[in-house]
Write a protein that holds these residues in place. Structure first.
Motif, short mmCIF file in Angstrom:
data_model
loop_
_atom_site.label_atom_id
_atom_site.label_comp_id
_atom_site.label_asym_id
_atom_site.label_seq_id
_atom_site.Cartn_x
_atom_site.Cartn_y
_atom_site.Cartn_z
N ILE A 438 0.84 -1.20 0.00
CA ILE A 438 0.00 0.00 0.00
C ILE A 438 0.87 1.25 0.00
O ILE A 438 0.62 2.20 -0.76
N LEU A 439 1.91 1.26 0.83
CA LEU A 439 2.80 2.41 0.89
C LEU A 439 3.45 2.68 -0.46
O LEU A 439 3.44 3.81 -0.95
N GLN A 440 3.99 1.64 -1.08
CA GLN A 440 4.67 1.82 -2.36
C GLN A 440 3.70 2.28 -3.44
O GLN A 440 4.03 3.13 -4.28
N ASP A 441 2.50 1.74 -3.42
CA ASP A 441 1.50 2.12 -4.41
C ASP A 441 1.16 3.61 -4.30
O ASP A 441 1.12 4.33 -5.30
N GLU A 442 0.96 4.09 -3.08
CA GLU A 442 0.58 5.48 -2.89
C GLU A 442 1.75 6.44 -3.14
O GLU A 442 1.56 7.54 -3.67
N ILE A 443 2.95 6.01 -2.78
CA ILE A 443 4.14 6.84 -3.03
C ILE A 443 4.33 7.02 -4.54
O ILE A 443 4.62 8.13 -5.02
N ARG A 444 4.15 5.95 -5.30
CA ARG A 444 4.30 6.05 -6.76
C ARG A 444 3.18 6.89 -7.36
O ARG A 444 3.42 7.69 -8.27
N ARG A 445 1.94 6.71 -6.87
CA ARG A 445 0.83 7.50 -7.37
C ARG A 445 1.08 9.00 -7.17
O ARG A 445 0.69 9.83 -8.00
N ALA A 446 1.72 9.34 -6.07
CA ALA A 446 1.99 10.74 -5.74
C ALA A 446 3.20 11.28 -6.49
O ALA A 446 3.52 12.47 -6.38
N GLY A 447 3.89 10.42 -7.26
CA GLY A 447 5.05 10.86 -8.02
C GLY A 447 6.27 11.17 -7.17
O GLY A 447 7.14 11.94 -7.58
N LEU A 448 6.36 10.52 -6.01
CA LEU A 448 7.45 10.84 -5.07
C LEU A 448 8.51 9.75 -4.99
O LEU A 448 9.49 9.91 -4.26
N TYR A 449 8.32 8.65 -5.71
CA TYR A 449 9.21 7.50 -5.54
C TYR A 449 10.67 7.87 -5.80
O TYR A 449 11.56 7.53 -5.02
N ARG A 450 10.96 8.60 -6.88
CA ARG A 450 12.34 8.94 -7.23
C ARG A 450 12.92 9.98 -6.28
O ARG A 450 14.14 10.14 -6.19
N GLU A 451 12.06 10.73 -5.59
CA GLU A 451 12.55 11.77 -4.69
C GLU A 451 13.01 11.20 -3.34
O GLU A 451 13.69 11.88 -2.59
N LEU A 452 12.62 9.96 -3.06
CA LEU A 452 12.94 9.34 -1.78
C LEU A 452 14.08 8.36 -1.94
O LEU A 452 14.15 7.62 -2.92
N TRP A 453 14.98 8.33 -0.97
CA TRP A 453 16.03 7.32 -0.96
C TRP A 453 15.43 5.97 -0.63
O TRP A 453 15.69 4.97 -1.30
N GLN A 454 14.59 5.95 0.41
CA GLN A 454 13.89 4.74 0.79
C GLN A 454 12.55 5.10 1.40
O GLN A 454 12.41 6.12 2.07
#
Length: 533
Positions: A438-454
């Motif tokens: 769920i966390l990964q899904d929402e982080i990607r939806r928000a377009g933040l995945y590349r901005e986070l190290w982890q």
């Protein structure tokens, strides 16, 4: 001019002959928490750097024919019994020397200046006032911010040296002797909290040492292909493939070097994220055409972890079981099995596992400190001298897809070390897996995945009371951990939007029956680590 950079750790992880043709700068490690970061900052300037323990001696440094020498910081006092000392012969190599923090204090003491314990220590951000820019600080603002971490202070420079700057608690915060080619700064230019730090490092490398920008991470490829072929010869090789960027880059690099002499072994230990195993198998078998053996070992690993709650024991148990599986799979290969084992070990893994002289063991990585003493393989570790961002650059050069190159780091022991304070049972792992999805899904939806190290979830061995549907519940707490970083040596907690956090928490509580509370970890590194265990 060198045509490629040579990592000073051989493919097998043992000390190698230095590449005297490569233009480089040596960093001597006096035990500072930022020593590895200094080496990384030098590489960012296009100059290869090697981090060596402080006691290697001037002859060993000279063999590398460096164009400059940097002395790192460290936790000791120059006056303490048993404190690391400066070998005077290092100052007779005819190359520029830069001392940082403890390194500057060593230079000052050795050359006749005055270092004393200050009444007040200086930690964190401090105001730097440049009185005489000299050669080292030329072109920089006369007032700037810097990052300090010291108690001893330089009160007077050695004879013939110029005091360049002072800070809030340091009468001499920078000094130099252009004639002798010796420079010192009390603050840490390698951390991002010193805004002009990289400018200072660049100036030292280019203007003072005369280094050219001849190194890049991608230039490692040709060098490592030759090293791998030399080490392996015609032998059989297996690769510990997890599907992460580190092991994937290592696998493709070795496959490019020796082709079908390599067999990748993917061990599904039941500790991976949701649907991850299937994705790895499909990618390497179908897309990259790399020989791959997939081993379903979930039951085996869960049995090994039964009753184990202490994090270091978890890591060592998982590391040992990995090797046992690889040994068994190797024995099934033709021609008497494999002699070599490829691992995606990085430089930060080695350091955190106590691989650096004077470095404390922060946590044993399963592929370094967690390896069994009776290991039967010769290790092939082509990425051992690289930082994570450099591995990504190599991966891009090898043609890895962007999604894999930029996949967030995932620990080798997997979700077992994110089930905190208790046993990693199948039920708890499934709960954590669902929360993480769920966390990964929402982080990607928000377009933040590349901005986070982890970004990941932690499941502590804690239950709390809640109310759902007018009934009392007693469920697990899920911790959200999200950080930003350049290199994982330091990290800051990510300021995720409140609406996003609310959406994540709502989904977890509504979709996962076992969860009734979600919290956010707002601890930076240091003082915490990125992972909880």
């Amino acid at each position: 001019m060198p045509t490629s950079a040579t990592a000073t750790v051989a493919a097998g992880g043992t000390a190698a002959e230095p590449n005297v043709d490569a233009e480089q700068v040596v960093v001597l490690d006096y035990g500072g928490q930022y020593s590895q970061l200094i080496a990384r900052r030098v590489r960012e300037c296009g100059v290869f750097s090697e981090l060596l323990p402080h006691h290697v001696g001037a002859a060993e440094v000279a063999r590398r024919r460096p164009k400059g020498l940097i002395l790192s910081g460290g936790p000791a006092s120059v006056y303490a019994d048993g404190a690391p000392r400066l070998e005077p012969e290092l100052l007779q190599l005819g190359i520029p020397v830069l001392g940082i923090c403890y390194g500057m204090q060593l230079l000052t003491t050795e050359l006749g200046g005055e270092v004393q314990g200050a009444e007040v220590g200086e930690f964190g951000r401090s105001k730097l006032t440049v009185k005489e820019p000299g050669r080292l600080l030329a072109g920089l603002p006369l007032e700037q911010t810097c990052w300090m971490s010291h108690r001893d202070t330089v009160f007077a420079p050695p004879p013939g040296f110029t005091a360049l700057a002072s800070s809030t608690e340091s009468p001499v915060a920078a000094l130099e002797s252009v004639e002798r080619g010796i420079y010192g700064i009390q603050f840490h230019p390698e951390v991002v909290h010193t805004p002009y730090g990289q400018d200072i490092i660049t100036r030292f490398l280019e203007e003072i040492c005369g280094c050219a920008r001849t190194w890049s991470a991608s230039s490692v490829i040709d060098d490592q292909l030759a090293r791998i072929r030399e080490q392996v010869g015609g032998g059989r090789v297996i690769c510990a493939l997890s599907g992460g960027v580190d092991s994937s880059v290592a696998a493709l690099l070795v496959h490019r070097a020796i082709g079908d002499q390599l067999t990748c072994v993917f061990v599904d230990h039941g500790l991976m994220r949701k649907n991850e195993g299937e994705q790895v198998i499909t990618a390497f078998r179908d897309h990259y055409k790399v020989p791959l053996v997939a081993v379903d070992a979930e039951e085996r690993f869960l049995n090994r972890l039964r009753g184990v709650t202490e994090p270091e024991q978890k890591r060592k148990a998982i590391g040992d079981e990995f090797i046992r599986v690889f040994e068994e799979e190797s024995a099934k290969l033709a021609e008497g099995g494999a002699r070599f084992l490829v691992q995606g070990t990085l430089y930060s893994d080695v350091i955190e596992s106590g691989g650096g002289t004077g470095a404390a063991t922060i946590k044993s990585h399963h592929n370094v400190g967690g390896l069994p003493d009776d290991l039967q393989f010769e290790l092939v570790e082509p990425l051992r001298a690289l930082f994570k961002d450099e591995v990504r650059a190599v991966g891009a050069e090898l043609g890895l897809p962007e999604r894999l190159v930029w996949r967030q780091p995932f620990p080798g022991p997997g979700l077992a070390i994110r089930v905190v304070g208790g046993e990693a049972t199948r039920a708890r792992l499934d709960t954590l897996r669902d929360a993480d999805a769920i966390l990964q899904d929402e982080i990607r939806r928000a377009g933040l995945y590349r901005e986070l190290w982890q970004s990941f979830c932690v499941l502590p061995d804690v239950r709390t009371v809640g109310v759902q549907g007018d009934e009392r519940t007693y469920g697990y707490v899920v911790v959200i951990r999200a950080v930003t970083s350049d290199d994982a040596m330091t990290a800051d907690w990510a300021r995720l939007p409140y609406d996003l956090l609310e959406q994540i928490a709502s989904r977890m509580i509504n979709e996962i029956r076992e969860v009734n509370r979600v919290v956010l970890d707002i601890t930076s590194k240091p003082p915490g680590t990125i992972e909880w265990e």
